[in-house]
Design an enzyme around this catalytic site. Structure first.
Site, short mmCIF file in Angstrom:
data_model
loop_
_atom_site.label_atom_id
_atom_site.label_comp_id
_atom_site.label_asym_id
_atom_site.label_seq_id
_atom_site.Cartn_x
_atom_site.Cartn_y
_atom_site.Cartn_z
N CYS A 316 73.94 47.19 28.08
CA CYS A 316 73.09 46.18 28.72
C CYS A 316 72.83 46.49 30.19
O CYS A 316 71.67 46.46 30.64
CB CYS A 316 73.72 44.79 28.56
SG CYS A 316 75.32 44.57 29.40
N HIS A 364 77.30 40.32 30.27
CA HIS A 364 76.04 40.73 29.65
C HIS A 364 74.88 40.42 30.58
O HIS A 364 74.95 39.47 31.39
CB HIS A 364 75.83 40.03 28.31
CG HIS A 364 74.67 40.56 27.53
ND1 HIS A 364 74.62 41.86 27.06
CD2 HIS A 364 73.49 39.99 27.17
CE1 HIS A 364 73.47 42.05 26.43
NE2 HIS A 364 72.77 40.94 26.49
N HIS A 376 66.69 43.18 26.26
CA HIS A 376 68.09 43.52 26.52
C HIS A 376 68.63 44.42 25.42
O HIS A 376 68.02 44.58 24.36
CB HIS A 376 68.94 42.26 26.66
CG HIS A 376 69.15 41.49 25.37
ND1 HIS A 376 70.31 40.79 25.09
CD2 HIS A 376 68.34 41.30 24.30
CE1 HIS A 376 70.19 40.21 23.91
NE2 HIS A 376 69.02 40.49 23.42
#
Length: 404
Positions: A316, A364, A376
């Site tokens: 990520c 994240h 993402h």
């Protein structure tokens, strides 16, 4: 976790009455059977699909957090290795200078010894590993020429600096070893969490997997609904902002016209400076954000791989770092550092290009593209994709950061 086993009906017991022997034996047998049943696993103890989903999601989140620890340890290890290599190179160069200085002292000592220009203890001094021990001998120093004294001073300086750099290099190598150990630990943690998640999923039957997919679909639909709500909210906010700006310009134009009529000169140009500066800043960010988004869109479909920074796969924070790098903005490697690499804004004020961070441990991050959506790299086993920022519920959103 609470048991799903049906409670066993309680027997009727009247106080003060002794139980006959046969009844006692029967009750004892029932008790033993009950204990045996309690000791054996029951099908009713199997976790529900919702519990399995939550456990798997938790494991993936823990793996994500461990991935960021791995990224941080890897970055630290890389920097420490470069520092250690530089120190070792420096030590090698200083050692060579020290050897050169030693040779020069040796040549002086040998020449003086052959010609008798120096006493034997002078040669001993010049060839010694620690000439400082003799340095305070005034009589000996008086026998030395200026060049010889300079050679001694240079030797002592080189020796001291080399010893200091060797110590620094040793400490740097020790730090490097610790960083490598942290890296190994983080890697093992990620692999263990992912293995546990795969093991849980592998136990599901085909029917359970289908039901789990249905649950995930409902969650995705709810996330899409929330994204649409945010998009509507942001559209209304943008409309209000534009109307307010238009009203401000109208009022400024009227004021300028009135002033012109009164003073006979034009002052319209001075009233635009404040809004013009803000507009310039917004357009500058939008131009950079568009480059970041173009990069991110080009990565859609590439696999998530923990610790990866492209070009064939990403995690990520590797994706967001790469996207903004394409726009000429350098972001740190980990989510924990990226969250501090810009200005925090409210979710309602989020603009395309902003970074959206998730979970209390900030493990994240995604790149906001507008209308409640983001690009993402979700988790292992998935691919870079566009998805609602509510993909894991509204409560999972930690903050929104504008990086440039």
């Amino acid at each position: 976790m609470a048991s799903h086993r049906k409670p066993r009906p309680a027997g009727t017991r009247v106080a003060g009455i002794r139980t006959p022997a046969l009844a006692t034996a029967a009750l004892t047998s029932v008790a033993l059977l009950s204990q045996t049943a309690d000791a054996s696993p029951s099908a009713d103890d199997k976790p529900s699909l919702e519990e399995v989903e939550k456990k798997v999601d938790d494991l993936y989140r823990q793996a994500g957090s461990a991935t960021e620890k791995y990224n941080a340890a890897k970055e630290k290890t890389t920097k420490q290795r470069k520092k250690a290599d530089a120190l070792l190179d420096d030590v090698a160069q200083r050692t060579q200078k020290l050897n050169d200085a030693r040779e020069e002292l040796g040549s002086f000592a040998a020449a003086q010894y052959r010609t008798g220009a120096a006493a034997p203890d002078t040669a001993t001094f010049l060839l010694a590993d620690s000439p400082q021990d003799y340095f305070d001998r005034t009589q000996l120093m008086n026998r030395m020429t200026g060049r010889q004294k300079a050679a001694v001073d240079d030797y002592i300086t080189q020796q001291s600096e080399t010893m200091e750099k060797r110590k620094e290099a040793t400490e740097s190598l020790q730090t490097l070893s610790e960083s490598q150990s942290d890296l190994k630990t983080a890697k093992a943690t990620v692999q263990r969490k992912l293995s546990d998640a795969r093991e849980l999923l592998s136990r599901l039957t085909a029917e359970e997997k289908a039901r789990l997919a249905a649950i995930e679909k409902r969650e995705q639909e709810e996330a899409a609904r929330k994204a649409a709500e945010l998009a509507q909210q942001q559209a209304e906010e943008e409309q209000r902002r534009q109307e307010a700006e238009e009203e401000q310009r109208r009022q400024e134009a009227e004021a300028a016209a009135a002033a012109e009529q009164e003073a006979g000169t034009s002052t319209a140009g001075s009233s635009e400076s404040g809004s013009g500066a803000a507009s310039t800043a917004d357009s500058s960010y939008a131009a950079k954000a568009e480059k970041a988004l173009a990069f991110a869109r080009a990565q859609v479909g590439k696999p998530y791989v923990w610790g990866a920074t492209g070009p064939d796969s990403y995690d990520c924070s590797g994706l967001t770092q790469g996207a903004w790098k394409a726009a000429g903005v350098t972001l740190p490697r980990t989510t924990w550092d990226q969250v501090n690499a810009g200005t925090t804004v409210s979710l309602a004020q989020a603009q395309p290009g902003d970074l959206v961070f998730f979970y209390d441990d900030i493990s994240h991050v995604g790149l906001y593209i507008g209308n409640g959506m983001m690009i993402h790299a979700p988790k292992p086993g998935t691919y870079v994709r566009e998805e609602s920022i509510y993909y894991d519920g509204e409560g999972s959103i930690y903050s929104v950061v504008r990086p440039a």
